[in-house]
Design a protein around this motif. Structure first.
Motif, PDB file in Angstrom:
ATOM      1  N   ASP A   3      13.135  -7.226   2.002  1.00 43.77           N
ATOM      2  CA  ASP A   3      13.544  -8.685   2.366  1.00 43.77           C
ATOM      3  C   ASP A   3      14.130  -8.752   0.632  1.00 43.77           C
ATOM      4  O   ASP A   3      14.807 -10.166   0.351  1.00 43.77           O
ATOM      5  CB  ASP A   3      11.945  -9.281   2.365  1.00 43.77           C
ATOM      6  N   GLN A   4      13.462  -8.101  -0.433  1.00 41.34           N
ATOM      7  CA  GLN A   4      14.205  -8.085  -1.788  1.00 41.34           C
ATOM      8  C   GLN A   4      15.329  -7.849  -2.127  1.00 41.34           C
ATOM      9  O   GLN A   4      16.091  -8.507  -2.343  1.00 41.34           O
ATOM     10  CB  GLN A   4      13.206  -7.298  -2.337  1.00 41.34           C
ATOM     11  N   VAL A   5      15.985  -6.618  -1.225  1.00 37.98           N
ATOM     12  CA  VAL A   5      17.341  -6.382  -1.297  1.00 37.98           C
ATOM     13  C   VAL A   5      18.220  -7.325  -1.013  1.00 37.98           C
ATOM     14  O   VAL A   5      19.164  -7.442  -0.913  1.00 37.98           O
ATOM     15  CB  VAL A   5      17.862  -4.972  -0.283  1.00 37.98           C
ATOM     16  N   PHE A   6      17.878  -7.934   0.431  1.00 35.94           N
ATOM     17  CA  PHE A   6      18.393  -8.922   1.303  1.00 35.94           C
ATOM     18  C   PHE A   6      18.325  -9.971   0.070  1.00 35.94           C
ATOM     19  O   PHE A   6      19.659 -10.597  -0.107  1.00 35.94           O
ATOM     20  CB  PHE A   6      17.861  -9.892   2.327  1.00 35.94           C
ATOM     21  N   PHE A   7      18.290 -10.759  -0.793  1.00 31.98           N
ATOM     22  CA  PHE A   7      17.444 -12.089  -1.233  1.00 31.98           C
ATOM     23  C   PHE A   7      18.255 -11.658  -2.483  1.00 31.98           C
ATOM     24  O   PHE A   7      18.892 -12.895  -2.939  1.00 31.98           O
ATOM     25  CB  PHE A   7      16.419 -12.071  -2.081  1.00 31.98           C
ATOM     26  N   THR A   8      18.563 -10.249  -2.735  1.00 30.35           N
ATOM     27  CA  THR A   8      19.119  -9.933  -3.843  1.00 30.35           C
ATOM     28  C   THR A   8      20.527 -10.246  -3.700  1.00 30.35           C
ATOM     29  O   THR A   8      21.294 -10.593  -4.941  1.00 30.35           O
ATOM     30  CB  THR A   8      19.153  -8.834  -4.358  1.00 30.35           C
ATOM     31  N   PHE A   9      20.777  -9.848  -2.871  1.00 32.33           N
ATOM     32  CA  PHE A   9      22.382  -9.575  -2.331  1.00 32.33           C
ATOM     33  C   PHE A   9      22.869 -11.239  -1.613  1.00 32.33           C
ATOM     34  O   PHE A   9      24.032 -11.400  -1.915  1.00 32.33           O
ATOM     35  CB  PHE A   9      22.549  -9.102  -0.618  1.00 32.33           C
ATOM     36  N   ASP A  10      21.614 -12.381  -1.366  1.00 28.60           N
ATOM     37  CA  ASP A  10      22.113 -13.437  -1.449  1.00 28.60           C
ATOM     38  C   ASP A  10      22.112 -14.029  -2.597  1.00 28.60           C
ATOM     39  O   ASP A  10      21.727 -14.998  -2.611  1.00 28.60           O
ATOM     40  CB  ASP A  10      21.264 -13.794  -0.206  1.00 28.60           C
ATOM     41  N   MET A  11      23.121 -14.415  -2.751  1.00 34.51           N
ATOM     42  CA  MET A  11      23.132 -14.230  -4.824  1.00 34.51           C
ATOM     43  C   MET A  11      23.519 -15.898  -4.740  1.00 34.51           C
ATOM     44  O   MET A  11      23.015 -16.217  -5.578  1.00 34.51           O
ATOM     45  CB  MET A  11      25.200 -14.422  -4.766  1.00 34.51           C
ATOM     46  N   ASP A  12      23.797 -16.618  -3.778  1.00 37.69           N
ATOM     47  CA  ASP A  12      23.532 -18.155  -3.497  1.00 37.69           C
ATOM     48  C   ASP A  12      22.508 -18.613  -3.082  1.00 37.69           C
ATOM     49  O   ASP A  12      22.153 -19.550  -3.126  1.00 37.69           O
ATOM     50  CB  ASP A  12      24.933 -19.042  -2.633  1.00 37.69           C
ATOM     51  N   GLY A  13      21.953 -18.220  -2.730  1.00 40.68           N
ATOM     52  CA  GLY A  13      20.445 -18.326  -2.221  1.00 40.68           C
ATOM     53  C   GLY A  13      20.360 -19.470  -0.845  1.00 40.68           C
ATOM     54  O   GLY A  13      19.300 -20.189  -0.548  1.00 40.68           O
ATOM     55  N   ASP A  14      21.142 -19.019   0.281  1.00 40.70           N
ATOM     56  CA  ASP A  14      21.306 -19.883   0.826  1.00 40.70           C
ATOM     57  C   ASP A  14      20.795 -19.490   2.301  1.00 40.70           C
ATOM     58  O   ASP A  14      20.341 -19.876   3.758  1.00 40.70           O
ATOM     59  CB  ASP A  14      22.404 -19.947   1.576  1.00 40.70           C
ATOM     60  N   GLY A  15      19.788 -18.213   2.077  1.00 42.52           N
ATOM     61  CA  GLY A  15      19.229 -17.253   3.953  1.00 42.52           C
ATOM     62  C   GLY A  15      20.203 -16.585   4.281  1.00 42.52           C
ATOM     63  O   GLY A  15      20.270 -15.925   5.338  1.00 42.52           O
ATOM     64  N   TYR A  16      21.859 -16.668   3.906  1.00 43.15           N
ATOM     65  CA  TYR A  16      23.164 -15.285   4.484  1.00 43.15           C
ATOM     66  C   TYR A  16      23.880 -14.530   3.499  1.00 43.15           C
ATOM     67  O   TYR A  16      23.343 -15.191   2.655  1.00 43.15           O
ATOM     68  CB  TYR A  16      23.846 -16.509   5.338  1.00 43.15           C
ATOM     69  N   ILE A  17      23.344 -13.355   4.059  1.00 39.83           N
ATOM     70  CA  ILE A  17      24.800 -13.241   3.680  1.00 39.83           C
ATOM     71  C   ILE A  17      25.963 -12.962   3.772  1.00 39.83           C
ATOM     72  O   ILE A  17      26.493 -12.695   5.048  1.00 39.83           O
ATOM     73  CB  ILE A  17      24.151 -11.403   3.614  1.00 39.83           C
ATOM     74  N   ASN A  18      26.794 -13.578   3.466  1.00 46.13           N
ATOM     75  CA  ASN A  18      28.313 -14.168   3.446  1.00 46.13           C
ATOM     76  C   ASN A  18      29.009 -12.897   3.153  1.00 46.13           C
ATOM     77  O   ASN A  18      28.414 -12.180   2.867  1.00 46.13           O
ATOM     78  CB  ASN A  18      28.707 -15.282   3.468  1.00 46.13           C
ATOM     79  N   PHE A  19      30.072 -12.772   3.723  1.00 50.67           N
ATOM     80  CA  PHE A  19      31.557 -11.979   3.850  1.00 50.67           C
ATOM     81  C   PHE A  19      31.563 -11.517   2.385  1.00 50.67           C
ATOM     82  O   PHE A  19      31.441 -10.181   1.724  1.00 50.67           O
ATOM     83  CB  PHE A  19      32.277 -11.762   4.788  1.00 50.67           C
ATOM     84  N   VAL A  20      32.111 -12.837   1.660  1.00 54.08           N
ATOM     85  CA  VAL A  20      32.214 -12.145   0.246  1.00 54.08           C
ATOM     86  C   VAL A  20      30.598 -11.367  -0.565  1.00 54.08           C
ATOM     87  O   VAL A  20      30.747 -11.043  -1.653  1.00 54.08           O
ATOM     88  CB  VAL A  20      32.566 -13.205  -0.795  1.00 54.08           C
ATOM     89  N   GLU A  21      29.748 -12.385  -0.698  1.00 53.36           N
ATOM     90  CA  GLU A  21      28.608 -11.461  -0.642  1.00 53.36           C
ATOM     91  C   GLU A  21      27.945 -10.071  -0.622  1.00 53.36           C
ATOM     92  O   GLU A  21      27.895  -8.771  -0.746  1.00 53.36           O
ATOM     93  CB  GLU A  21      26.986 -11.901  -0.208  1.00 53.36           C
ATOM     94  N   TYR A  22      28.575  -9.555   0.988  1.00 48.09           N
ATOM     95  CA  TYR A  22      28.762  -8.208   1.651  1.00 48.09           C
ATOM     96  C   TYR A  22      29.590  -7.198   1.042  1.00 48.09           C
ATOM     97  O   TYR A  22      29.388  -6.312   0.193  1.00 48.09           O
ATOM     98  CB  TYR A  22      29.490  -8.327   2.876  1.00 48.09           C
TER      99      TYR A  22
END
Length: 185
Positions: free
Chosen positions: A55-74
């Protein structure tokens, strides 16, 4: 797939179009949720610590905090892990370790993360308690039982053994290989 595993150089050589196709294959909506990430990486049914770490890894990569990892964040996450400067990586590690977001890492936070990483990677070469003790003995110069970002970065840079331990523990190559090659049974 078989016995031919990609190296980090192979992963880096892949062009952006190829990465985009892989991303869209895994998540046709163009957004990866936390549940989808766990599914892609085959991480269902983990214990509570390991689950919290993912969960913490996901939220760290979810840079805009919208609950999703988009391609740019990926791509930014993969790029950081593969090509990022050491200061960038250490800042990311710190953000990941600072579970309560108070700007300091305490021993419990660090031990929880290292335990979770070991639960996921099944690499138990050294006990999390030993890792934390070693880090705090060498880096916590004030003896407060907490590390600030500055202490963490400077301490890691000043102690090559700590740096190597962090690099080894935080190596996401197996995760990237799953993304590149797919989960093997």
């Amino acid at each position: 797939m078989g016995n031919n595993h990609a190296t980090l150089d192979d992963i880096l050589a892949e062009d952006m179009h190829h990465w985009y196709n892989k991303f869209m294959k895994e998540s046709p909506s163009g957004l990866i949720t936390l549940f989808e990430l766990k599914s892609i990486l085959g991480l269902q049914g983990m214990n509570e610590d390991a689950n919290s770490y993912v969960d913490q890894v996901f939220f760290t990569f979810d840079m805009d905090g919208d609950g999703y990892i988009n391609f740019v964040e990926y791509i930014a996450a993969i790029s950081l892990m593969l090509k990022g400067e050491i200061n960038q990586k250490l800042k990311w590690y710190f953000k990941l370790f600072d579970q309560d977001g108070n700007g300091k890492i305490d021993k419990e936070e660090l031990e929880t993360i290292f335990t979770a990483i070991q639960d996921i990677t099944r690499n138990r070469d050294i006990e999390p308690e030993e890792i934390v003790t070693l880090i705090y003995e060498k880096i916590d110069v004030n003896g407060e039982g907490e590390l600030t970002l500055e202490e963490f970065i400077e301490g890691a840079k000043e102690h090559p053994d700590i740096m190597e331990m962090l690099k080894s523990l935080m190596d996401l190559t197996p995760v990237l290989l799953i993304i590149v090659e797919g989960r093997t049974p």
